[in-house]
Design an enzyme around this catalytic site. Structure first.
Site, PDB file in Angstrom:
ATOM      1  N   GLN A 103      -9.063  -3.906   4.733  1.00 52.12           N
ATOM      2  CA  GLN A 103      -8.561  -5.225   5.107  1.00 52.12           C
ATOM      3  C   GLN A 103      -8.667  -5.349   6.624  1.00 52.12           C
ATOM      4  O   GLN A 103      -8.263  -4.437   7.353  1.00 52.12           O
ATOM      5  CB  GLN A 103      -7.106  -5.363   4.686  1.00 52.12           C
ATOM      6  N   TYR A 137      -0.393 -14.250   9.302  1.00 50.69           N
ATOM      7  CA  TYR A 137      -1.086 -13.684  10.458  1.00 50.69           C
ATOM      8  C   TYR A 137      -2.214 -14.624  10.896  1.00 50.69           C
ATOM      9  O   TYR A 137      -2.330 -15.737  10.398  1.00 50.69           O
ATOM     10  CB  TYR A 137      -1.548 -12.250  10.161  1.00 50.69           C
ATOM     11  N   ARG A 161      -7.817 -11.999   1.216  1.00 50.03           N
ATOM     12  CA  ARG A 161      -6.444 -12.017   0.706  1.00 50.03           C
ATOM     13  C   ARG A 161      -5.770 -13.259   1.277  1.00 50.03           C
ATOM     14  O   ARG A 161      -5.742 -13.456   2.492  1.00 50.03           O
ATOM     15  CB  ARG A 161      -5.703 -10.763   1.155  1.00 50.03           C
ATOM     16  N   CYS A 187       8.302   2.266  -9.552  1.00 46.01           N
ATOM     17  CA  CYS A 187       8.906   1.784  -8.297  1.00 46.01           C
ATOM     18  C   CYS A 187      10.120   0.939  -8.659  1.00 46.01           C
ATOM     19  O   CYS A 187      10.051   0.095  -9.546  1.00 46.01           O
ATOM     20  CB  CYS A 187       7.889   0.932  -7.543  1.00 46.01           C
ATOM     21  N   CYS A 219       8.833   7.531   0.279  1.00 43.69           N
ATOM     22  CA  CYS A 219       9.397   6.786  -0.845  1.00 43.69           C
ATOM     23  C   CYS A 219      10.759   7.379  -1.165  1.00 43.69           C
ATOM     24  O   CYS A 219      10.920   8.596  -1.195  1.00 43.69           O
ATOM     25  CB  CYS A 219       8.473   6.868  -2.064  1.00 43.69           C
ATOM     26  N   GLU A 245      27.048  19.775 -14.321  1.00 39.98           N
ATOM     27  CA  GLU A 245      27.516  18.486 -13.795  1.00 39.98           C
ATOM     28  C   GLU A 245      28.895  18.222 -14.395  1.00 39.98           C
ATOM     29  O   GLU A 245      29.076  18.317 -15.601  1.00 39.98           O
ATOM     30  CB  GLU A 245      26.512  17.390 -14.195  1.00 39.98           C
ATOM     31  N   GLN A 296      26.365   9.137  -7.965  1.00 43.06           N
ATOM     32  CA  GLN A 296      26.766   7.778  -7.551  1.00 43.06           C
ATOM     33  C   GLN A 296      25.696   6.729  -7.837  1.00 43.06           C
ATOM     34  O   GLN A 296      25.969   5.531  -7.772  1.00 43.06           O
ATOM     35  CB  GLN A 296      27.136   7.790  -6.076  1.00 43.06           C
TER      36      GLN A 296
HETATM   37  C1  LIG Z   1       4.984  -0.649   3.769  1.00 41.81           C
HETATM   38  C2  LIG Z   1       4.148  -1.844   3.400  1.00 41.81           C
HETATM   39  C3  LIG Z   1       3.128  -2.248   4.252  1.00 41.81           C
HETATM   40  C4  LIG Z   1       2.326  -3.354   3.913  1.00 41.81           C
HETATM   41  N1  LIG Z   1       1.275  -3.697   4.730  1.00 41.81           N
HETATM   42  C5  LIG Z   1       0.426  -4.693   4.336  1.00 41.81           C
HETATM   43  C6  LIG Z   1      -0.779  -4.963   5.046  1.00 41.81           C
HETATM   44  O1  LIG Z   1      -1.128  -4.284   6.018  1.00 41.81           O
HETATM   45  N2  LIG Z   1      -1.548  -5.992   4.601  1.00 41.81           N
HETATM   46  C7  LIG Z   1      -1.229  -6.731   3.500  1.00 41.81           C
HETATM   47  O2  LIG Z   1      -1.963  -7.646   3.126  1.00 41.81           O
HETATM   48  N3  LIG Z   1      -0.113  -6.466   2.783  1.00 41.81           N
HETATM   49  C8  LIG Z   1       0.692  -5.458   3.162  1.00 41.81           C
HETATM   50  N4  LIG Z   1       1.775  -5.136   2.371  1.00 41.81           N
HETATM   51  C9  LIG Z   1       2.013  -5.909   1.135  1.00 41.81           C
HETATM   52  C10 LIG Z   1       1.417  -5.188  -0.075  1.00 41.81           C
HETATM   53  O3  LIG Z   1       0.019  -5.166  -0.030  1.00 41.81           O
HETATM   54  C11 LIG Z   1       1.845  -5.882  -1.379  1.00 41.81           C
HETATM   55  O4  LIG Z   1       1.351  -7.190  -1.362  1.00 41.81           O
HETATM   56  C12 LIG Z   1       3.352  -5.924  -1.550  1.00 41.81           C
HETATM   57  O5  LIG Z   1       3.889  -4.638  -1.348  1.00 41.81           O
HETATM   58  C13 LIG Z   1       3.751  -6.441  -2.933  1.00 41.81           C
HETATM   59  O6  LIG Z   1       3.135  -5.699  -3.936  1.00 41.81           O
HETATM   60  P1  LIG Z   1       3.901  -4.518  -4.757  1.00 41.81           P
HETATM   61  O7  LIG Z   1       5.133  -5.120  -5.308  1.00 41.81           O
HETATM   62  O8  LIG Z   1       2.897  -4.061  -5.780  1.00 41.81           O
HETATM   63  O9  LIG Z   1       4.204  -3.466  -3.747  1.00 41.81           O
HETATM   64  C14 LIG Z   1       2.583  -4.056   2.708  1.00 41.81           C
HETATM   65  C15 LIG Z   1       3.614  -3.636   1.876  1.00 41.81           C
HETATM   66  C16 LIG Z   1       4.388  -2.543   2.197  1.00 41.81           C
HETATM   67  C17 LIG Z   1       5.482  -2.108   1.266  1.00 41.81           C
HETATM   68  S1  SF4 Z   2      10.865   3.312  -1.541  1.00 48.32           S
HETATM   69 FE1  SF4 Z   2       9.621   3.891  -3.316  1.00 48.32          FE
HETATM   70  S2  SF4 Z   2      10.731   3.117  -5.078  1.00 48.32           S
HETATM   71 FE2  SF4 Z   2      11.550   2.084  -3.285  1.00 48.32          FE
HETATM   72  S3  SF4 Z   2      10.372   0.202  -3.116  1.00 48.32           S
HETATM   73 FE3  SF4 Z   2       9.365   1.688  -1.827  1.00 48.32          FE
HETATM   74  S4  SF4 Z   2       7.850   2.582  -3.175  1.00 48.32           S
HETATM   75 FE4  SF4 Z   2       9.284   1.532  -4.503  1.00 48.32          FE
END
Ligand SMILES: Cc1cc2nc3c(=O)[nH]c(=O)nc-3n(C[C@H](O)[C@H](O)[C@H](O)COP(=O)(O)O)c2cc1C
Ligand code: SF4
Length: 664
Positions: free
Chosen positions: A103, A176, A224, A349, A368, A421, A429
């Site tokens: 990207q 952006y 995108r 997730c 994570c 446990e 918790q």
């Molecule tokens: C830590 C993080 C960084 C991200 N960086 C970008 C990015 O650089 N470019 C982009 O288009 N989307 C970015 N996203 C969005 C993800 O591509 C995705 O659209 C979003 O997490 C929702 O999808 P999911 O629910 O499958 O995670 C980022 C998401 C996360 C969690």
């Molecule tokens: S931390 Fe892990 S479990 Fe929580 S939203 Fe991010 S990827 Fe998903």
């Protein structure tokens, strides 16, 4: 034929064949080094390729110095030294039959002009409109800027091609630079780049044509796009306007796929939706609209966490490819597990956004909350759990997240593991956390951990109180103490280190007591928050829904401060405000006298008396550490992990469990 088979069908993007329909969309993981894609990022993405993902994308590669630096420092794409890193990345993922797209983009007004001391720069934006998020003021893009930025896009795409990458994706979403051109919110130009939809698309089309010219017709270019900026206020791109944009872009014949997302910098809580949103597959309807407009592959995204749901989306024809991005941060082996009939082993997730989004928003590398291997693949990646040289008997005390994780890892290494446990169920918790409104997905984490220990043969003994005698009797070679913590009931706050408690405070309730029985509270409830986390918000919702009058008092600058960067605040706080919960930030509790609670403004020290029938304390936790001390007194070697070391979060618990389980 399995219901998932639809996902395993190959699909063409231009002349590139993807082996399946599972996509990991671009995500900045904060793994840049010297502001370029690092070896850590390569190892991280190779792990997802090994796990079977069809296509992976690292975070956005920045095309020009004026677009550098935002979350986690970002990654430059225009510099010559990136080619070697791109080559490492493409070689690594191609080894597993996976494709990689890059990207490419520019932050525009949403960059951070001063983040990089040695590369401080001005921000550029279509109409010089300041950032919604940071308030930084950009300069309006002029004709020569356009030329320079386009040259940067071309250089970055050429670097990607030289590095063996399969194609590029023009980032036109999320508020952006290109989205700033597309959106009437941020593009108020009166020249040929502003006004009509065609004019607002002009910059993007010029960029794309220039890349095509340089990289050739065979090098796929996708995009995108935020079909809808999700502003809920007039001004931004709506889905109807987004369709107009797609029509213009598609008519150019330049784009080999459309990856359909939503939102801008103001609405991150909707496009990286947290657990509290309870939204799943939220952008599928947007993708389905684009599917009707174009004849190239359409990718959807947005909290698609179940592989069966992904298959259903493709089967319905709402999208051709499904991005499961955080799903892969949480579990890199979704495809290999699903395609080999091990769906139950997938770690879904849960949207808690702590290990991923919150960390990147703080400028840290992501991991994570559930999967501490994320980001540590070169040390802990696939194949690194090997049999212990000497199988031992390992006793884990405590069935919360750290105890469960350590038990799982120790058992995977061939140790005989007993977990005791004291409660009648596992999860510690987290079981309570899952009973807060809109937080039920915590229970999925517990279920995943439970299944893992069961699969690896851990001997789990519930309703068993750990005593030194019992531990002696069980006779383990290694003892792991993961006894957790309990909520503090004193009212101590570090802002008043001079006193151990709140004078006059009698019989306050703690959060677990309220969750167990909200009716223990009187009519007027004062929730005192000293941590800023989700707990007071969840308790307030339970109580206000049950008919109580609720006020949250916190020393923090605003209520729910600690839930801002996970995006939970934007879902929870408006809901509570609408339900009538009163918010009193920047305030301490000075003393209690019966039902009279004296509150003190943090900065002016002006007192105010508030009536409350019940005080609920969300004021930190204390480690449950006695057993550890008793065992140490006997001279035993004991490992201590999780909250009983110091009460922190689930992320730390998972990490320490993983670490100890791998080392005992
Ligand atoms: C830590 C993080 C960084 C991200 N960086 C970008 C990015 O650089 N470019 C982009 O288009 N989307 C970015 N996203 C969005 C993800 O591509 C995705 O659209 C979003 O997490 C929702 O999808 P999911 O629910 O499958 O995670 C980022 C998401 C996360 C969690
Ligand atoms: S931390 Fe892990 S479990 Fe929580 S939203 Fe991010 S990827 Fe998903």
């Amino acid at each position: 034929m399995s219901e998932l088979d639809v996902l395993w069908q190959p699909i063409e993007i231009g002349n590139v064949t993807l082996k399946n329909r599972v996509w990991v969309s671009a995500h900045d993981a904060g793994y840049s080094e010297d502001n370029i894609l690092s070896d850590r990022y390569v190892a991280y993405l190779e792990e997802r390729a090994k796990g079977g993902a069809g296509t992976v994308l690292p975070g956005v590669q920045i095309v020009h110095p004026s677009g550098s630096a935002a979350y986690g420092n970002g990654m430059d794409g225009w510099r010559p030294e990136v080619v070697e890193q791109y080559r490492k990345l493409s070689d690594a993922v191609h080894r597993h039959g996976t494709k990689v797209f890059l990207q490419i983009g520019h932050w525009g007004a949403e960059g951070d002009a001063g983040q990089l001391l040695d590369a401080q720069h001005e921000l550029l934006a279509p109409s010089g409109i300041r950032s919604i998020v940071s308030g930084q003021e950009p300069r309006t893009i002029e004709a020569n800027d356009i030329e320079a930025i386009i040259a940067g896009y071309v250089q970055t795409a050429a670097n990607a091609q030289d590095g063996g990458v399969d194609g590029v994706e023009i980032h036109a979403g999320h508020g952006y630079l290109i989205c700033q051109f597309l959106s009437p919110l941020t593009n108020q130009r009166t020249d040929e780049y502003g006004g009509s939809v065609e004019n607002r698309c002009r910059f993007m089309l010029e960029v794309t044509r220039a890349i095509k010219e340089r990289c050739g017709a065979d090098f796929p270019i996708g995009t995108r796009i935020s079909l809808d900026e999700l502003m809920d206020l007039p001004g931004g791109i709506t889905a109807d306007e987004g369709e107009e944009v797609v029509r213009v872009l598609h008519a150019s014949g330049l784009f080999s796929y459309f990856s359909v997302t939503g939102g801008n910098s103001h609405t991150v809580h909707k496009w990286i939706a947290p657990m509290t949103s309870e939204s799943h597959a939220n952008f599928v309807p947007l993708a389905a609209r684009v599917k009707k407009l174009v004849d190239v592959p359409v990718i959807t995204v947005g909290r698609i966490t179940e592989i069966t749901q992904a298959a259903e989306i493709v089967r319905r024809g709402d999208a051709d490819i499904v991005a499961m991005t955080r799903a892969h941060i949480a579990d890199p082996e979704i495809v290999s597990k699903a395609s080999s009939g091990r769906v139950d082993e997938i770690r879904p997730c849960i949207g808690v956004n702590q290990g991923c989004l919150r960390r990147i928003a703080r400028g840290q590398m992501i991991s994570c909350t559930q999967n501490p291997v994320t980001g540590r693949e070169s040390q802990w990646g696939a194949g690194s759990v090997t049999p212990a040289a000497v199988p031992k008997k390992v006793l884990v005390v405590g069935g919360g997240p750290s105890g469960l994780k350590s038990a799982e890892l120790a058992a995977r290494r061939g140790h005989e593991v007993v977990l005791i446990e004291q409660a009648d169920a596992l999860g510690g918790q987290l079981r309570y956390a899952s009973r807060l409104p809109h937080r039920a997905e915590w229970a999925i984490m517990v279920r995943t951990l439970e299944r893992a220990v069961a699969r690896h043969g851990v001997d789990v003994r519930l309703n068993t109180e750990a005593t030194v005698d019992l531990i002696e009797e069980l006779g383990a070679d290694e003892i792991v103490v993961a006894t957790g913590s309990r909520f503090a009931r004193t009212g101590f706050t570090p802002v008043r280190g001079d006193r151990a408690t709140i004078p006059g405070l009698e019989d306050p309730l703690d959060p677990l007591e309220v969750i167990d029985d909200p009716e223990r509270c009187g009519e007027r409830v004062l929730i005192v928050d000293d941590k800023g986390d989700y707990v007071p918000l969840g308790l307030a919702e339970i109580l206000v829904t049950a008919g109580h009058t609720v006020e949250i008092v916190s020393r923090h600058f605003f209520i729910g401060e600690g839930t801002l960067l996970t995006g939970d605040l934007m879902w929870a706080v408006p809901r509570l405000a609408a339900a009538g919960v009163k918010f009193t930030p920047q305030t301490l509790v000075e003393q209690v006298d019966g039902t009279e609670v004296t509150l003190l403004d943090m900065w002016t020290f002006t007192p105010r008396v508030q009536e409350a029938d019940t005080v609920v304390l969300c004021m930190g936790k204390l480690p449950t550490v006695q057993l550890y001390k008793d065992l140490r007194l006997g001279g035993r070697s004991v490992h201590r992990i999780g909250d009983c070391v110091a009460p922190r979060g689930v992320d730390e618990a998972s990490y320490e469990g993983e670490m100890v389980g791998r080392s005992v």
